[in-house]
Design an enzyme around this catalytic site. Structure first.
Site, PDB file in Angstrom:
ATOM      1  N   ARG A 254       6.090  58.447  -2.195  1.00  0.00           N
ATOM      2  CA  ARG A 254       5.881  57.835  -3.518  1.00  0.00           C
ATOM      3  C   ARG A 254       4.677  58.463  -4.206  1.00  0.00           C
ATOM      4  NH1 ARG A 254       6.579  52.283  -0.436  1.00  0.00           N
ATOM      5  NH2 ARG A 254       4.460  52.845   0.073  1.00  0.00           N
TER       6      ARG A 254
ATOM      7  N   SER B 145      10.268  54.114  -5.824  1.00  0.00           N
ATOM      8  CA  SER B 145      10.819  53.223  -4.803  1.00  0.00           C
ATOM      9  C   SER B 145      11.221  54.065  -3.605  1.00  0.00           C
ATOM     10  CB  SER B 145      12.028  52.463  -5.357  1.00  0.00           C
ATOM     11  OG  SER B 145      12.671  51.721  -4.338  1.00  0.00           O
ATOM     12  N   GLY B 146      10.503  53.908  -2.510  1.00  0.00           N
ATOM     13  CA  GLY B 146      10.782  54.708  -1.318  1.00  0.00           C
ATOM     14  C   GLY B 146      11.954  54.167  -0.531  1.00  0.00           C
TER      15      GLY B 146
ATOM     16  N   LYS C  69       5.854  47.702 -10.340  1.00  0.00           N
ATOM     17  CA  LYS C  69       5.319  48.442  -9.198  1.00  0.00           C
ATOM     18  C   LYS C  69       3.947  47.865  -8.921  1.00  0.00           C
ATOM     19  CE  LYS C  69       5.475  51.448  -5.969  1.00  0.00           C
ATOM     20  NZ  LYS C  69       6.533  51.472  -4.963  1.00  0.00           N
TER      21      LYS C  69
ATOM     22  N   ARG D  75       4.902  41.739  -3.605  1.00  0.00           N
ATOM     23  CA  ARG D  75       6.190  41.659  -4.304  1.00  0.00           C
ATOM     24  C   ARG D  75       6.491  40.224  -4.714  1.00  0.00           C
ATOM     25  NH1 ARG D  75       8.089  45.408   0.041  1.00  0.00           N
ATOM     26  NH2 ARG D  75       8.766  43.536   1.169  1.00  0.00           N
TER      27      ARG D  75
ATOM     28  N   SER E  47       8.355  46.260  -6.396  1.00  0.00           N
ATOM     29  CA  SER E  47       8.250  47.260  -5.331  1.00  0.00           C
ATOM     30  C   SER E  47       6.778  47.570  -5.135  1.00  0.00           C
ATOM     31  CB  SER E  47       9.026  48.522  -5.732  1.00  0.00           C
ATOM     32  OG  SER E  47       8.894  49.534  -4.768  1.00  0.00           O
TER      33      SER E  47
ATOM     34  N   SER F  31      16.412  48.882  -4.401  1.00  0.00           N
ATOM     35  CA  SER F  31      15.074  48.672  -3.860  1.00  0.00           C
ATOM     36  C   SER F  31      15.104  47.545  -2.843  1.00  0.00           C
ATOM     37  CB  SER F  31      14.110  48.337  -5.009  1.00  0.00           C
ATOM     38  OG  SER F  31      12.848  47.941  -4.521  1.00  0.00           O
TER      39      SER F  31
ATOM     40  N   ALA G 152      13.109  41.702  -1.409  1.00  0.00           N
ATOM     41  CA  ALA G 152      13.445  40.906  -2.593  1.00  0.00           C
ATOM     42  C   ALA G 152      12.868  39.499  -2.538  1.00  0.00           C
ATOM     43  CB  ALA G 152      14.961  40.847  -2.776  1.00  0.00           C
TER      44      ALA G 152
ATOM     45  N   GLY H 105      15.894  36.848  -6.923  1.00  0.00           N
ATOM     46  CA  GLY H 105      17.211  36.341  -6.607  1.00  0.00           C
ATOM     47  C   GLY H 105      17.142  35.385  -5.431  1.00  0.00           C
TER      48      GLY H 105
END
Length: 364
Positions: free
Chosen positions: A55, A83-84, A163, A195, A233, A343, A346, A350
């Site tokens: 990244r 995004s790795g 990010k 995140r 991310s 990515s 999460a 969601g």
């Protein structure tokens, strides 16, 4: 009279994390205007974990290249979101987002076009990562990015990419020496907390959760709180939060639009297929699909549709890597190729085990 803007999104294949030659070639051909670039997303082929320096390598290559076309301060205003992790058959690629003066007015088209807003927060202190300070900074940044894009209603926002930073051992020690230890000194856990805090900041800004429901204890723990449009991310290559809001606005023209849905779990295609149907897209290879963006997460219950999965039990490969490759395969069948931006990780993006999905479409 307000000048209309037009979004342009260019997807380019990547031969290596520092392969900026395709972007250079597009600039030379006049299909990308460096002065119009607002953000660059990249899927790089590292492990996506704390020590994924693909990244940083990609960001360095991009900045060096852009400095040949832009002043240094202009380069710093471009959000570079790497995004790795390209597990499975996910294909490394670039997504270049531009904001141009509209070539033609929208005419009698009643719907809105793709709009792009960008904001970079001030650098975070290590002890602020994964805490309410980060939630509040991201929430304020999302509102600023929406205003920059001319997006009036949160309902017109379809994908917010942040990010965000993480805590390294050195950063944790620095904070501890100042008497302000970080929330966690576990570098991998700090990625999830960062995140999570960023995602709850997005949810606050979009009115998806109530301010009184968000607390430090809820970050990374209460997964009943989530955003349906957040993508966060974390990476070692920055200490700020780089925020890119993608939505629709009447102040933007052009052929591009964006729509979104949510996968309830890692194999839930109902929302994605509904999304394609709304946009009149053909499953399995529609050239009007400019980009697909999605989040992936291993469910915290250890089960998927009642069956046990082992993503959380693997001590060799992080669960985020399993989930990224798995969901990437599911979605590649819908798009017809694997050059898609999936990515992992999460938290609060969601429902537990699922994640938001957005598609950028070129309309006829």
């Amino acid at each position: 009279m307000t000048t209309l803007r037009e979004a342009r999104v260019t997807r380019l294949s990547m031969a290596a994390p520092d392969d900026v030659a395709p972007i250079e070639a597009a600039i030379a051909a006049g299909t990308i205007d460096p002065a119009a670039i607002r953000a660059v997303f990249g899927k790089t082929e590292g492990n996506g974990c704390v020590n994924d320096f693909t990244r940083a390598f990609a960001v360095r290559a991009l900045r060096d290249m852009l400095k040949g076309h832009l002043a240094a301060d202009a380069v710093e205003r471009v959000a570079l979101v790497m995004s790795g992790g390209t597990e499975g058959a996910l294909a490394p690629h670039w997504l270049v987002f531009e904001a141009l003066d509209a070539a033609t007015p929208p005419g009698d088209r009643a719907d809105k076009a793709l709009a792009i807003g960008v904001h970079v927060t001030p650098p975070m202190a290590p002890e602020e990562i994964g805490r309410m300070a980060q939630v509040e900074a991201v929430a304020a940044g999302v509102r600023t990015a929406m205003a920059n894009a001319g997006i009036v209603s949160p309902d017109d926002v379809h994908f917010v990419q942040v990010k965000c930073p993480l805590v390294t051992a050195e950063r944790a020690a620095y904070a501890a020496r100042r008497g302000t230890p970080p929330r966690t000194a576990d570098t991998l856990k700090s990625m999830g907390l960062s995140r999570g805090a960023s995602s709850l900041g997005i949810a606050l800004a979009l009115g998806e959760v109530a301010e009184g429901d968000v607390s430090e204890a809820a970050i990374g723990a209460d997964f009943g709180l989530f955003s349906r449009r957040a993508s966060a991310s974390s990476g070692v290559e920055l200490m700020s939060n780089e925020i890119v809001v993608l939505g629709r606005s009447a102040g933007w023209s052009g052929p591009l639009t964006i729509d979104s849905a949510v996968m309830a779990d890692a194999v839930d295609l109902s929302g994605v297929l509904g999304l394609f149907a709304r946009q009149g897209l053909t499953v399995g290879g529609d050239r009007r699909v400019v980009a697909l963006l999605a989040k992936a997460e291993a469910s915290s219950t250890g089960r998927l549709r009642g069956f046990r999965h082992t993503m959380l039990d693997d001590s060799d490969i992080a669960a985020t890597r399993h989930a990224r490759g798995f969901v990437g395969g599911v979605l590649a069948g819908v798009v017809g190729h694997a050059e898609i931006y999936v990515s992992g990780g999460a938290e609060h993006q969601g429902p537990d085990g699922g994640g938001p999905v957005a598609v950028i479409v070129r309309r006829d």
